[in-house]
Design a protein around this motif. Structure first.
Motif, mmCIF file in Angstrom:
data_model
loop_
_atom_site.group_PDB
_atom_site.id
_atom_site.type_symbol
_atom_site.label_atom_id
_atom_site.label_comp_id
_atom_site.label_asym_id
_atom_site.label_seq_id
_atom_site.Cartn_x
_atom_site.Cartn_y
_atom_site.Cartn_z
ATOM 1 N N ALA A 1 0.829 -1.208 0.000
ATOM 2 C CA ALA A 1 0.000 0.000 0.000
ATOM 3 C C ALA A 1 0.862 1.255 0.000
ATOM 4 C CB ALA A 1 -0.932 -0.012 1.207
ATOM 5 N N THR A 2 1.917 1.247 0.822
ATOM 6 C CA THR A 2 2.847 2.377 0.851
ATOM 7 C C THR A 2 4.180 1.907 1.413
ATOM 8 O OG1 THR A 2 3.116 4.709 1.491
ATOM 9 C CG2 THR A 2 2.276 3.202 3.169
ATOM 10 N N LEU A 3 5.234 2.577 1.028
ATOM 11 C CA LEU A 3 6.556 2.337 1.597
ATOM 12 C C LEU A 3 6.914 3.526 2.455
ATOM 13 C CD1 LEU A 3 9.273 0.778 1.784
ATOM 14 C CD2 LEU A 3 10.032 2.096 -0.222
ATOM 15 N N GLY A 4 7.108 3.275 3.743
ATOM 16 C CA GLY A 4 7.503 4.349 4.635
ATOM 17 C C GLY A 4 9.014 4.476 4.714
ATOM 18 N N ILE A 5 9.472 5.680 5.013
ATOM 19 C CA ILE A 5 10.899 5.960 5.148
ATOM 20 C C ILE A 5 11.111 6.728 6.450
ATOM 21 C CG2 ILE A 5 12.931 7.003 4.083
ATOM 22 C CD1 ILE A 5 11.247 7.089 1.444
ATOM 23 N N TRP A 6 11.934 6.194 7.330
ATOM 24 C CA TRP A 6 12.247 6.909 8.563
ATOM 25 C C TRP A 6 13.364 7.913 8.302
ATOM 26 C CZ3 TRP A 6 16.811 7.348 11.330
ATOM 27 C CH2 TRP A 6 16.711 8.034 12.544
ATOM 28 N N VAL A 7 13.155 9.140 8.777
ATOM 29 C CA VAL A 7 14.167 10.192 8.648
ATOM 30 C C VAL A 7 14.278 10.934 9.972
ATOM 31 C CG1 VAL A 7 13.876 10.520 6.158
ATOM 32 C CG2 VAL A 7 12.431 11.801 7.756
#
Length: 512
Positions: A149-155
């Motif tokens: 559904a979505t790819l999250g990215i931690w920043v």
């Protein structure tokens, strides 16, 4: 045709419950930043019972984390003499594959910054996105165009997140177009359908598209290309197209890139047919043109100023039949050079050479031009450098400017790696006509992989047959030119095309 890449979003909270699992990409979980301290203890506990944590992708149940799941994919060492940023890409690809098997639909990719690699987080994101690409033919027959559904990215902060999202969307969008064209089968991406696809992608964008399809025009303007097209032209759905693209950035133009891509939609070898089971996979022989289209898609997204880019995609099928061109034929190139055909399986140089000549003519009117040919050209490139590296070869003007080493350095930023080869006097001698009938010999009768200097000599042929040899360092108007062989780096068969060399191009010319 809209370019609908995998949706991505960022968060500064590694416990964000909008996601259903974490994929940790790290060299050493013992050295995680303070913001990720909550991941350290469960990994320490796991390593006490399984020492493979540094070598294999593992899945842990960790209450309190998104989805109560933590996927750990270690990069291994990243600071030895031979390490490079691809460690992060590969670890992310392995991690996302394992996450898919575990059923994650909203994975959060966590790749902390690394002091040795400024773009390591972006590279990891691109590695995950490569795995998440859904082939065109699959998308056209499934209701969902995405694997998750979505790819999250931690920043760490919003500024970093905005920058990574912008670049990842643009670069993946370019690779998306590249894969659609380069990886799709020879009917779905036959030349007329490539033209339709490109026109659709760049509709209402800063990229101008022009398609040349008239046979009389092709024969007059691009006689070498027309010779290869002669057999396929009898089948309307296989007829050749020359697709021209142009991007002109805002402000005074400071540099002009002129790109010619090899777009063989299927390579049978022609009359010198690819026998013995080696024809399979030849739908990927159009990845040079795919790279041209993919780079223009990046330009359309990022809109760099002061840069002009002109492109030409030589979309031709090298068919076999009663009307195919054959060895021993004489073909006069656009530059007026008489070429003796030596091997019809050396069709890539033939479809590009007249377009290169046309670019050479146009370059005289451009600001700081640099000409390029990009092609899955030779098996020798794979034999010489292996299956994962692009090769760049400069003419004298480009080499004096240090272009090849700049490309190699740019490729290291995002893990799109290059080896440097040199065009030598023996390469020119190899292609000199062997009788008074011809000026230039197109190729010998052996596969490039069985020919000494088999990936360098075609660059000399392109220079000679296009007339670029009249614009060397000893001329009044030298023209920088580089030939890029991506036969090894464009991707495996079976498999998904990589996008090489458009990440390196973006790193070099868009100053990433």
């Amino acid at each position: 045709m809209s370019v609908r890449i995998q949706p991505i979003q960022f968060t500064t909270d590694c416990k964000d419950q909008n996601f259903d699992g974490i994929i940790l990409i790290t060299q050493n979980y013992e050295q995680l930043p303070n913001e990720l301290e909550c991941l350290k203890a469960p990994l320490q506990d796991y390593s006490a019972v399984d020492c493979c944590i540094k070598d294999e992708v593992v899945v842990l149940r960790v209450p309190g984390l998104p989805g109560n799941r933590l996927v750990c994919s270690c990069t291994g060492p990243v600071n030895r003499d031979y390490d490079d940023v691809r460690r992060f890409r590969d670890a992310a690809a392995n991690g996302i594959k394992r996450a898919l098997k575990a059923g994650l639909q909203r994975p959060l990719l966590v790749c902390p910054p690394n002091s040795s690699y400024a773009k390591n987080t972006l590279v990891a994101v691109l590695g995950a996105l490569h795995v998440l690409y859904v082939p065109l033919e699959v998308r056209e027959h499934k209701s969902s165009p995405h694997k998750v559904a979505t790819l999250g990215i931690w920043v760490k902060n919003k500024e970093q997140g905005d920058g990574i999202i912008e670049l990842a969307n643009a670069l993946e969008s370019g690779r998306f177009v590249y894969r659609d064209i380069g990886g799709s089968d020879p009917e779905r991406m036959a030349a007329p359908r490539v033209a339709e696809y490109v026109q659709s992608v760049f509709k209402d964008s800063p990229v101008k598209v022009t398609v040349v399809s008239n046979l009389n025009t092709l024969e007059k303007e691009y006689p070498c290309l027309a010779a290869v097209n002669r057999c396929a032209n009898a089948v309307p759905r296989h007829q050749a197209r020359v697709i021209k693209l142009q991007y002109c950035g805002e402000g005074p133009i400071e540099q002009t890139l002129m790109l010619v891509g090899k777009g063989i939609t299927y390579d049978t070898g022609g009359a010198d047919i690819k026998a013995g089971g080696i024809m399979a996979g030849m739908h990927g022989d159009k990845c040079g043109s795919a790279a041209v289209a993919g780079f223009f898609q990046i330009l359309a997204k990022l809109k760099p100023k002061h840069l002009k880019v002109v492109g030409a995609m030589a979309m031709v099928r090298n068919s076999v039949g009663s009307d195919c061109y054959v060895a021993d034929e004489l073909v006069v190139s656009r530059a007026g050079r008489r070429i003796r055909v030596g091997n019809t399986d050396a069709e890539g140089r033939m479809v590009m050479v007249d377009l290169l000549c046309e670019m050479k003519e146009q370059a005289l009117q451009e600001v700081s031009p640099h000409l390029f040919t990009i092609a899955t050209l030779t098996g020798h490139a794979i034999r010489a450098m292996g299956p994962k590296y692009s090769i760049i070869m400069d003419n004298g003007a480009a080499r004096r400017a240090g272009n090849d080493l700049e490309w190699q350095k740019a490729g290291e930023v995002l893990g799109d790696l290059f080896e440097v080869s040199t065009i030598r006097r023996e390469d020119y001698e190899f292609h000199k006509g062997k009788s008074e009938y011809e000026d230039i010999l197109q190729a010998n009768n052996l596969p490039s992989s069985a020919t000494p200097r088999g990936h360098q000599t075609p660059a000399a042929f392109l220079i000679m047959a296009s007339g670029l040899d009249q614009h060397g360092v000893d001329s009044a108007k030298p023209q920088p030119y580089s030939h890029i062989d991506i036969a090894g780096s464009s991707g495996p068969f079976p498999g998904v095309p990589t996008g090489a060399p458009i990440l390196a191009m973006a790193a070099k010319y868009l100053k990433l």
